[in-house]
Design an enzyme around this catalytic site. Structure first.
Site, PDB file in Angstrom:
ATOM      1  N   ASN A 125      10.384   3.723   7.338  1.00  0.00           N
ATOM      2  CA  ASN A 125       9.274   4.666   7.219  1.00  0.00           C
ATOM      3  C   ASN A 125       7.916   3.978   7.198  1.00  0.00           C
ATOM      4  OD1 ASN A 125       7.928   7.287   6.357  1.00  0.00           O
ATOM      5  ND2 ASN A 125       7.547   6.014   4.561  1.00  0.00           N
TER       6      ASN A 125
ATOM      7  N   TYR B  61      -1.545   2.700  18.505  1.00  0.00           N
ATOM      8  CA  TYR B  61      -0.605   3.419  17.636  1.00  0.00           C
ATOM      9  C   TYR B  61       0.510   4.053  18.466  1.00  0.00           C
ATOM     10  CZ  TYR B  61       1.086   6.967  14.333  1.00  0.00           C
ATOM     11  OH  TYR B  61       1.872   7.754  13.528  1.00  0.00           O
TER      12      TYR B  61
END
Length: 247
Positions: A92, A159
């Site tokens: 995560n 990203y």
């Protein structure tokens, strides 16, 4: 007749980026489902809050930087030492900055790549070693993003590249490992109301808590649903959107 569901009682789930947001919500739902959890994060304060809330009985914590391979190894080792095994890992931890390709500093670019890509690879490697050692398969769950499918917003090229790498890693691991009973799932949400989303600049002056975005518990619920699937089935990629978002 209820849908078949795999019982997570006393299974061991390791989660990175567990100090808040999606990671913290995942820890909470896993504990509520009866699992034992290894929670990892770069900083101790969020992990300390989890221990205060849930107690130390079925929860152990590891402070470390996911950019370093030994952190993933320590996370898995902590699960084995405390609970005898590790059954699932949730990658995560991630970093993202919003802006054009030249708006990031070189340090920010390296941070995005190292945390999101290397951190996921290191955790997967540590998990697969343990799964093979103990037998019985396992789960690798990667928290990606729709940005990695080239359907996010603009001004997030680096990203998006890191999230695309996670998605492709997940697909490739699925082909490599499914014959061993090791399932690999990428959960790719759109906008989620987290401190991560609020801090990276993509919402400008807006407040994600007031917008039509998903909540961390929504994504954590998808993680738990994935882990609770009967072991005869797997989910490769799960994209998640709020009802109001467009793509």
């Amino acid at each position: 007749m209820p849908a078949p569901s795999r019982d997570l009682t006393d299974t061991v789930v390791a989660v990175t980026g567990a100090g808040g947001g999606i990671g913290g919500a995942t820890v909470g739902l896993a504990l509520e489902a009866g699992a034992r959890v290894v929670a990892g994060d770069l900083r101790a304060d969020g992990l300390d809050r989890l221990v205060e809330e849930w107690g130390p009985g079925r929860l152990v914590t590891v402070v470390g930087d996911v950019r370093v391979e030994t952190t993933a190894e320590a996370l898995v080792a902590a699960g084995v030492e405390a609970f005898g095994r590790v059954d699932s890992v949730v990658a995560n931890a991630a970093v993202g900055f919003y802006g054009g390709i030249l708006d990031y500093s070189s340090e920010q670019v390296e941070l995005m790549v190292d945390v999101t890509v290397k951190g996921t690879v290191w955790l997967a490697r540590a998990a697969v070693r343990q799964f093979r050692s103990q037998g019985g398969g396992g789960d690798v769950v990667i928290i990606g993003s729709v940005a990695g499918l080239m359907i996010g917003g603009g001004k997030e090229a680096v990203y998006s590249a890191t999230k695309g790498a996670q998605i492709n890693l997940g697909y490739a691991l699925d082909r490599e490992l499914r014959s061993e009973g090791i399932r690999t799932t990428v959960i790719a949400p759109a906008g989620v109301n987290t401190a991560f989303a609020a801090a990276d600049g993509r919402f400008g002056e807006g407040d994600p808590s007031s917008g039509p975005f998903m909540e961390p518990a929504d994504i954590a619920g998808a993680v738990l649903h994935t882990l609770q699937q009967p072991r005869r089935m797997r989910t490769e990629l799960w994209t998640m959107w709020s009802l109001a978002e467009k793509h």
